[in-house]
Design a protein around this motif. Structure first.
Motif, short mmCIF file in Angstrom:
data_model
loop_
_atom_site.label_atom_id
_atom_site.label_comp_id
_atom_site.label_asym_id
_atom_site.label_seq_id
_atom_site.Cartn_x
_atom_site.Cartn_y
_atom_site.Cartn_z
N GLY A 270 24.32 21.03 -38.52
CA GLY A 270 24.24 22.22 -37.68
C GLY A 270 24.65 22.00 -36.24
O GLY A 270 24.34 22.84 -35.39
N VAL A 271 25.35 20.91 -35.95
CA VAL A 271 25.82 20.66 -34.58
C VAL A 271 27.18 21.34 -34.40
O VAL A 271 28.07 21.22 -35.24
N THR A 272 27.35 22.05 -33.29
CA THR A 272 28.63 22.71 -33.00
C THR A 272 29.65 21.67 -32.52
O THR A 272 29.37 20.89 -31.60
N VAL A 273 30.81 21.70 -33.16
CA VAL A 273 31.91 20.81 -32.79
C VAL A 273 33.13 21.66 -32.50
O VAL A 273 33.49 22.54 -33.29
N ARG A 274 33.77 21.41 -31.38
CA ARG A 274 34.95 22.17 -30.99
C ARG A 274 36.18 21.26 -30.98
O ARG A 274 36.11 20.12 -30.54
N LEU A 275 37.28 21.82 -31.45
CA LEU A 275 38.57 21.14 -31.37
C LEU A 275 39.31 21.70 -30.16
O LEU A 275 39.46 22.92 -30.04
N LEU A 276 39.77 20.81 -29.28
CA LEU A 276 40.43 21.21 -28.04
C LEU A 276 41.89 20.76 -28.06
O LEU A 276 42.21 19.69 -28.60
N ASP A 277 42.77 21.57 -27.46
CA ASP A 277 44.16 21.13 -27.32
C ASP A 277 44.32 20.28 -26.08
O ASP A 277 43.33 19.96 -25.40
N SER A 278 45.56 19.94 -25.74
CA SER A 278 45.80 19.03 -24.61
C SER A 278 45.43 19.63 -23.26
O SER A 278 45.28 18.91 -22.27
N SER A 279 45.27 20.97 -23.25
CA SER A 279 44.86 21.65 -22.01
C SER A 279 43.38 21.99 -22.01
O SER A 279 42.91 22.77 -21.17
N ALA A 280 42.62 21.40 -22.95
CA ALA A 280 41.18 21.61 -23.09
C ALA A 280 40.82 23.02 -23.53
O ALA A 280 39.68 23.46 -23.35
N ASN A 281 41.78 23.75 -24.11
CA ASN A 281 41.48 25.05 -24.68
C ASN A 281 40.92 24.87 -26.09
O ASN A 281 41.37 24.01 -26.84
N THR A 282 39.94 25.70 -26.45
CA THR A 282 39.34 25.60 -27.76
C THR A 282 40.30 26.12 -28.82
O THR A 282 40.76 27.27 -28.76
N VAL A 283 40.61 25.29 -29.81
CA VAL A 283 41.50 25.65 -30.89
C VAL A 283 40.70 26.14 -32.09
O VAL A 283 41.08 27.10 -32.76
N ALA A 284 39.58 25.48 -32.38
CA ALA A 284 38.74 25.83 -33.52
C ALA A 284 37.33 25.32 -33.27
O ALA A 284 37.10 24.41 -32.47
N THR A 285 36.36 25.92 -33.98
CA THR A 285 34.95 25.55 -33.85
C THR A 285 34.32 25.51 -35.24
O THR A 285 34.65 26.33 -36.10
N MET A 286 33.44 24.53 -35.47
CA MET A 286 32.72 24.48 -36.74
C MET A 286 31.37 23.80 -36.52
O MET A 286 31.09 23.22 -35.45
N LEU A 287 30.51 23.85 -37.56
CA LEU A 287 29.21 23.19 -37.55
C LEU A 287 29.23 22.02 -38.51
O LEU A 287 29.87 22.08 -39.57
N THR A 288 28.53 20.95 -38.15
CA THR A 288 28.41 19.82 -39.08
C THR A 288 27.62 20.25 -40.31
O THR A 288 26.72 21.09 -40.24
N ASP A 289 27.98 19.67 -41.47
CA ASP A 289 27.30 20.03 -42.71
C ASP A 289 26.02 19.22 -42.89
O ASP A 289 25.56 18.54 -41.95
N ALA A 290 25.43 19.27 -44.07
CA ALA A 290 24.15 18.59 -44.32
C ALA A 290 24.25 17.08 -44.13
O ALA A 290 23.24 16.42 -43.87
N SER A 291 25.47 16.53 -44.24
CA SER A 291 25.67 15.10 -44.05
C SER A 291 26.13 14.77 -42.64
O SER A 291 26.53 13.62 -42.37
N GLY A 292 26.11 15.77 -41.75
CA GLY A 292 26.56 15.55 -40.38
C GLY A 292 28.07 15.50 -40.25
O GLY A 292 28.60 15.17 -39.20
#
Length: 306
Positions: A270-292
């Motif tokens: 359930g931890v929020t993880v964001r994918l950022l491009d080279s300009s630090a803009n958010t490309v995508a966001t997801m949550l860790t699953d039951a295994s992290g």
């Protein structure tokens, strides 16, 4: 005996003629313009008022044909379209002496009445050369959007031809060299759609010379709309494919704060993880699953941060 019978007469009627020219259209406007040449070897039929074939002629080197010594009466002309490569140009688009007079489907004119001694040279037909479009889908190994030496074609990729409204009007599959082609097309507006194979993304668009770069949008695989002229063979529409990338792993509870996943240290869901491009803009966001675990996949090769 002795009878004088002066009742036996003969009327002479001057014959009529009909004809003119079959020509090659350059601009599909239905008019014979300067520089538009005649088409030789085209079969032209003379029909009576009931549509029955009377006789046939073949156009000469200048595209001309003619039927003479005809009894005055009702006639029509039928031009036989070549088996491939042409369509008829629009009908009745201007002056009767220079426009195309045949139906675009049947190749027939309307019925006309020839008077005695009439020489009616106003019955023309414009032939519009069909067009083609295509080129190549290739494996863009260095993701630069340009076909470099040694980069192989991509076989068995589905390519769609779209009309001006975005409707699919044709489908082809690339051959062993990555080539595709749509031919025998009515001149007009078209675009290309390349269906992206699993595991690949499109390379950068319009990165170099138009004959060698990738022309499809990286999101939907479509090109811009282009207008094909009569007889045009436009082989400049390419698409580069690049193997996609992925990034991810695990978020865990570092019980001893040593920065290393030690045995027994639990993962954190359930931890929020964001994918950022080279300009630090958010490309995508997801949550860790039951295994992290988290994973961002199907990514275009580029610089990213998490």
């Amino acid at each position: 005996p002795g009878e004088n019978d002066p009742n036996w007469d003969a009327g002479l009627v001057q014959p009529a003629s009909i004809g003119d020219r079959v020509w090659r259209e350059k601009d599909n406007d239905g008019q014979q313009d300067a520089g538009e040449t005649g088409v030789s070897g085209i079969t032209v039929r003379l029909l009576d008022s009931g549509g029955t074939l009377i006789t046939t002629d073949i156009t000469d080197a200048n595209g001309n044909y003619g039927f003479d010594n005809l009894r005055p009466g009702d006639y029509s002309i039928e031009v036989v379209l070549p088996a491939t490569g042409f369509i008829f140009s629009p009908r009745d688009q201007g002056s009767n002496t220079s426009d195309s007079d045949v139906d675009t489907v049947s190749g027939r004119t309307v019925t006309t009445t020839l008077s005695p001694n009439e020489n009616d040279l106003t019955w023309d037909a414009g032939l519009v050369p069909l067009a083609s479009i295509g080129d190549r889908v290739w494996n863009d190994a260095n993701n630069n959007g340009v076909q470099d030496g040694g980069e192989a074609g991509f076989a068995n990729v589905t390519v769609n031809l779209l009309n001006s409204g975005g409707t699919v009007v044709g489908t082809d599959t690339t051959d062993a060299s990555g080539s595709y082609l749509f031919d025998n097309l009515v001149p007009g507006d078209y675009s290309i759609e390349v269906i992206r194979p699993a595991g690949y993304v499109f390379s950068p668009r319009d990165a170099g010379g138009d004959a060698a770069d990738s022309d499809v949008n990286r999101t939907d695989g479509r090109t811009i709309t282009t207008t094909l002229s009569p007889g045009e063979n436009d082989l400049t529409w390419d698409a580069g494919l690049v193997q996609d990338a992925s990034i991810g792993n695990t978020v865990w509870s570092d019980l001893d704060d040593d920065g290393v996943q030690d045995g027994g240290e639990p993962s954190v869901s359930g931890v929020t993880v964001r994918l950022l491009d080279s300009s630090a803009n958010t490309v995508a966001t997801m949550l860790t699953d039951a295994s992290g675990f988290y994973l961002f996949d199907f990514l275009t090769p580029a610089n990213y941060a998490v």
